[in-house]
Design an enzyme around this catalytic site. Sequence first.
Site, PDB file in Angstrom:
ATOM      1  N   ASN A 247       0.833  -1.215   0.000  1.00  0.00           N
ATOM      2  CA  ASN A 247       0.000   0.000   0.000  1.00  0.00           C
ATOM      3  C   ASN A 247       0.865   1.261   0.000  1.00  0.00           C
ATOM      4  OD1 ASN A 247      -2.359  -1.387  -0.176  1.00  0.00           O
ATOM      5  ND2 ASN A 247      -3.179  -0.772   1.815  1.00  0.00           N
ATOM      6  N   CYS A 299      -8.096   2.819   3.351  1.00  0.00           N
ATOM      7  CA  CYS A 299      -6.850   2.050   3.538  1.00  0.00           C
ATOM      8  C   CYS A 299      -5.559   2.800   3.224  1.00  0.00           C
ATOM      9  CB  CYS A 299      -6.942   0.756   2.741  1.00  0.00           C
ATOM     10  SG  CYS A 299      -8.167  -0.350   3.481  1.00  0.00           S
TER      11      CYS A 299
HETATM   12  N1  LIG Z   1     -11.765  -2.334   2.570  1.00  0.00           N
HETATM   13  C1  LIG Z   1     -10.942  -3.077   1.849  1.00  0.00           C
HETATM   14  O1  LIG Z   1     -11.140  -3.248   0.634  1.00  0.00           O
HETATM   15  C2  LIG Z   1      -9.744  -3.722   2.463  1.00  0.00           C
HETATM   16  C3  LIG Z   1      -9.532  -3.702   3.829  1.00  0.00           C
HETATM   17  N2  LIG Z   1      -8.407  -4.268   4.373  1.00  0.00           N
HETATM   18  C4  LIG Z   1      -8.229  -4.273   5.811  1.00  0.00           C
HETATM   19  O2  LIG Z   1      -9.263  -5.086   6.365  1.00  0.00           O
HETATM   20  C5  LIG Z   1      -9.687  -4.574   7.622  1.00  0.00           C
HETATM   21  C6  LIG Z   1     -11.182  -4.283   7.572  1.00  0.00           C
HETATM   22  O3  LIG Z   1     -11.399  -3.233   6.661  1.00  0.00           O
HETATM   23  P1  LIG Z   1     -12.872  -2.793   6.243  1.00  0.00           P
HETATM   24  O4  LIG Z   1     -13.685  -3.994   5.935  1.00  0.00           O
HETATM   25  O5  LIG Z   1     -12.692  -1.754   5.194  1.00  0.00           O
HETATM   26  O6  LIG Z   1     -13.386  -2.129   7.599  1.00  0.00           O
HETATM   27  P2  LIG Z   1     -14.892  -1.860   8.064  1.00  0.00           P
HETATM   28  O7  LIG Z   1     -14.819  -0.833   9.110  1.00  0.00           O
HETATM   29  O8  LIG Z   1     -15.750  -1.674   6.861  1.00  0.00           O
HETATM   30  O9  LIG Z   1     -15.327  -3.267   8.720  1.00  0.00           O
HETATM   31  C7  LIG Z   1     -14.926  -3.692   9.981  1.00  0.00           C
HETATM   32  C8  LIG Z   1     -16.107  -4.425  10.615  1.00  0.00           C
HETATM   33  O10 LIG Z   1     -15.696  -5.059  11.815  1.00  0.00           O
HETATM   34  C9  LIG Z   1     -16.776  -4.989  12.729  1.00  0.00           C
HETATM   35  N3  LIG Z   1     -16.285  -5.254  14.078  1.00  0.00           N
HETATM   36  C10 LIG Z   1     -15.544  -4.448  14.871  1.00  0.00           C
HETATM   37  N4  LIG Z   1     -15.269  -5.074  16.032  1.00  0.00           N
HETATM   38  C11 LIG Z   1     -15.847  -6.301  15.967  1.00  0.00           C
HETATM   39  C12 LIG Z   1     -15.920  -7.411  16.846  1.00  0.00           C
HETATM   40  N5  LIG Z   1     -15.326  -7.404  18.036  1.00  0.00           N
HETATM   41  N6  LIG Z   1     -16.616  -8.493  16.467  1.00  0.00           N
HETATM   42  C13 LIG Z   1     -17.220  -8.531  15.274  1.00  0.00           C
HETATM   43  N7  LIG Z   1     -17.180  -7.508  14.387  1.00  0.00           N
HETATM   44  C14 LIG Z   1     -16.501  -6.411  14.735  1.00  0.00           C
HETATM   45  C15 LIG Z   1     -17.334  -3.598  12.507  1.00  0.00           C
HETATM   46  O11 LIG Z   1     -18.658  -3.475  13.014  1.00  0.00           O
HETATM   47  C16 LIG Z   1     -17.257  -3.498  10.975  1.00  0.00           C
HETATM   48  O12 LIG Z   1     -18.452  -3.965  10.374  1.00  0.00           O
HETATM   49  C17 LIG Z   1      -8.808  -3.333   7.871  1.00  0.00           C
HETATM   50  O13 LIG Z   1      -7.679  -3.733   8.601  1.00  0.00           O
HETATM   51  C18 LIG Z   1      -8.397  -2.928   6.477  1.00  0.00           C
HETATM   52  O14 LIG Z   1      -7.191  -2.189   6.478  1.00  0.00           O
HETATM   53  C19 LIG Z   1      -7.468  -4.899   3.603  1.00  0.00           C
HETATM   54  C20 LIG Z   1      -7.624  -4.961   2.232  1.00  0.00           C
HETATM   55  C21 LIG Z   1      -8.779  -4.391   1.569  1.00  0.00           C
HETATM   56  O1  LIG Z   2      -5.613  -2.206   1.659  1.00  0.00           O
HETATM   57  C1  LIG Z   2      -6.618  -1.923   1.036  1.00  0.00           C
HETATM   58  O2  LIG Z   2      -7.716  -1.750   1.545  1.00  0.00           O
HETATM   59  C2  LIG Z   2      -6.577  -1.779  -0.435  1.00  0.00           C
HETATM   60  O3  LIG Z   2      -6.179  -0.405  -0.743  1.00  0.00           O
HETATM   61  C3  LIG Z   2      -6.154  -0.101  -2.130  1.00  0.00           C
HETATM   62  O4  LIG Z   2      -7.435  -0.331  -2.721  1.00  0.00           O
HETATM   63  P1  LIG Z   2      -8.628   0.749  -2.625  1.00  0.00           P
HETATM   64  O5  LIG Z   2      -8.454   1.584  -1.414  1.00  0.00           O
HETATM   65  O6  LIG Z   2      -9.876  -0.038  -2.794  1.00  0.00           O
HETATM   66  O7  LIG Z   2      -8.531   1.698  -3.874  1.00  0.00           O
HETATM   67  P2  LIG Z   2      -7.479   1.988  -5.035  1.00  0.00           P
HETATM   68  O8  LIG Z   2      -8.059   1.558  -6.306  1.00  0.00           O
HETATM   69  O9  LIG Z   2      -6.130   1.537  -4.700  1.00  0.00           O
HETATM   70  O10 LIG Z   2      -7.494   3.588  -5.020  1.00  0.00           O
HETATM   71  C4  LIG Z   2      -7.057   4.289  -3.876  1.00  0.00           C
HETATM   72  C5  LIG Z   2      -7.078   5.768  -4.107  1.00  0.00           C
HETATM   73  O11 LIG Z   2      -6.035   6.145  -4.999  1.00  0.00           O
HETATM   74  C6  LIG Z   2      -6.549   6.968  -6.032  1.00  0.00           C
HETATM   75  N1  LIG Z   2      -5.728   6.731  -7.243  1.00  0.00           N
HETATM   76  C7  LIG Z   2      -5.545   5.469  -7.702  1.00  0.00           C
HETATM   77  C8  LIG Z   2      -4.759   5.242  -8.808  1.00  0.00           C
HETATM   78  C9  LIG Z   2      -4.134   6.326  -9.456  1.00  0.00           C
HETATM   79  O12 LIG Z   2      -3.415   6.190 -10.464  1.00  0.00           O
HETATM   80  N2  LIG Z   2      -4.343   7.572  -8.969  1.00  0.00           N
HETATM   81  C10 LIG Z   2      -5.123   7.802  -7.870  1.00  0.00           C
HETATM   82  O13 LIG Z   2      -5.270   8.974  -7.436  1.00  0.00           O
HETATM   83  C11 LIG Z   2      -7.995   6.547  -6.168  1.00  0.00           C
HETATM   84  O14 LIG Z   2      -8.765   7.549  -6.776  1.00  0.00           O
HETATM   85  C12 LIG Z   2      -8.370   6.310  -4.723  1.00  0.00           C
HETATM   86  O15 LIG Z   2      -8.702   7.524  -4.079  1.00  0.00           O
HETATM   87  C13 LIG Z   2      -5.168  -1.058  -2.830  1.00  0.00           C
HETATM   88  O16 LIG Z   2      -5.204  -0.809  -4.238  1.00  0.00           O
HETATM   89  C14 LIG Z   2      -5.542  -2.524  -2.567  1.00  0.00           C
HETATM   90  O17 LIG Z   2      -4.576  -3.384  -3.145  1.00  0.00           O
HETATM   91  C15 LIG Z   2      -5.589  -2.745  -1.055  1.00  0.00           C
HETATM   92  O18 LIG Z   2      -5.997  -4.071  -0.750  1.00  0.00           O
END
Ligand SMILES: NC(=O)C1=CN([C@@H]2O[C@H](COP(=O)(O)OP(=O)(O)OC[C@H]3O[C@@H](n4cnc5c(N)ncnc54)[C@H](O)[C@@H]3O)[C@@H](O)[C@H]2O)C=CC1
Ligand SMILES: O=C(O)[C@H]1O[C@H](OP(=O)(O)OP(=O)(O)OC[C@H]2O[C@@H](n3ccc(=O)[nH]c3=O)[C@H](O)[C@@H]2O)[C@H](O)[C@@H](O)[C@@H]1O
Length: 472
Positions: A247, A299
Amino acid sequence: MHISVIGCGYLGAVHAACLAGAGHEVVGLDVDARKVAGLQAGEPLFHEPGLAGLLGRTVGHGLRFTTDPGTLGAAEVIYVAVGTPQLGDGQVGVGQVGTGHAGNRRATGNPAPDGSGAQGPVTAGRADLSQLDAALRQVEAHASRTHRTLVVGKSTVPVGTAARVAERLSQSDADLVVAWEPEFVREGHAIADIRAPARLVHGLPDDPEQARFARSQLARCHRGIDAATPRLAVDYATAELVKTSANAFLSTKISFINAMAELCDAAGADVTALADALGLDPRIGAGFLDAGIGFGGGCLPKDLRALQARAGELGAQPVAELLGRVDALNLRARDRATEALARLCGGSLAGRRVAILGAAFKPDSDDLRDSPALGIADRARAAGARVTITDPMATGGLRRLRADLEVVDDTLTAATDADVVALLTPWPHYLRLDPAELGEVVAHKALLDGRNALDPDEWKRAGWRYAGMGRR
Ligand SMILES: NC(=O)C1=CN([C@@H]2O[C@H](COP(=O)(O)OP(=O)(O)OC[C@H]3O[C@@H](n4cnc5c(N)ncnc54)[C@H](O)[C@@H]3O)[C@@H](O)[C@H]2O)C=CC1
Ligand SMILES: O=C(O)[C@H]1O[C@H](OP(=O)(O)OP(=O)(O)OC[C@H]2O[C@@H](n3ccc(=O)[nH]c3=O)[C@H](O)[C@@H]2O)[C@H](O)[C@@H](O)[C@@H]1O
């Protein structure tokens, strides 16, 4: 296989649905009863393309959602996908999940909030691990006492966390083995990314027998994934760092191209042509070279700051400084966009009407966390502008979260009587806007293309003053 997923937010809900889609018996556990009810009804409270359909096919057919942690007892594998947001001032970081280790506490010289007298970290930027701590308490209380359970961390955590989790869970009277499997999905593409990952990274225990158990259980979990997918078995710390450095690298690439955009503005060059040329070098690659208003979301920004803080704690000050510069350049893109808006209004935003198209941090998502568009809306308002904002998917959340903003449902209402229009999230819908039609309703035909997503010539031909970010 019986699998539980603790935390059913953007990541956990999709992960649970994909596991069920691959034929596993999956229970999604969350503390948020509204979220659970929505998922159980096949109506997630957030937008992720394809998720509602996948839930429709899997809920009741291998998948259910609950707030009952008692369900953890049946799980062979427990995934932990709770949030790890950025800490506010005055809260604790890595030490929250541990068993009394003083390592990172020494770094700041602040007293620990548990009254132990230990020195605790109290600086914004660290990851808040309180959700992880609560999830671990549930695991300790409810995991099976009759069979061994693999606990797999999915959440993005500061390096050192997995080892602390393993040490803590080794003291439980349940038989628990810990692995860390960082997740690389992008919002808006989450289902495809989970089903066909570029690689699987497995942070495994040092103990060979535990590592073998973890690998075999993970292989069973991933039975739907192409066998040719690279699977990297590493130690906990390396797995954690693969995630946070990935990231950080993506963030750095975006900040780099935004820095070049600033140079292009100063030198009269065009950053989109420059990025195309850079991207043709296979050593650089074309991805993540879109200059504009910078990165946001749940993130990249918080992971960058958490890594910066952790680097500082580990004594790697130059690394912390590098990451800090990347963050500063990212926020500077928001300042530069606000300055461009002012220039389009003749030098000042005071008393001007600004129409913002797009609030989500990127298209195909309704996620407003650390959205650059909202950062610019706030800057413009601070400079005296009246801001109207719209988004095809995020207006519901925006009204709930930001009652202070003037939120409208459609582009023409937002743009009516505007002195300047700012395209800040490049939804496909906005890329098809008709400059003549929009020109009918605005007070002045001035456009900031904050994502360099439109054709400048088309807008200029229709009589608009066009400004991009580092674009001629
Ligand atoms: N959003 C994404 O696309 C990605 C997220 N991550 C990582 O995954 C993790 C989760 O991210 P998000 O899903 O975006 O966060 P989010 O905030 O959308 O989801 C977290 C969930 O956990 C729940 N929660 C909190 N404490 C709890 C407990 N004790 N028991 C059961 N549920 C509980 C919350 O109510 C919430 O629904 C973070 O560490 C993030 O950095 C990694 C890659 C991609
Ligand atoms: O850890 C995470 O949650 C995730 O964070 C990002 O995914 P995401 O946050 O869904 O979105 P991206 O597509 O990466 O975009 C992130 C931000 O960068 C911006 N961006 C992206 C690409 C670019 O060329 N320029 C730019 O400004 C987007 O507009 C957006 O605001 C990473 O791409 C994922 O691999 C990772 O799993």
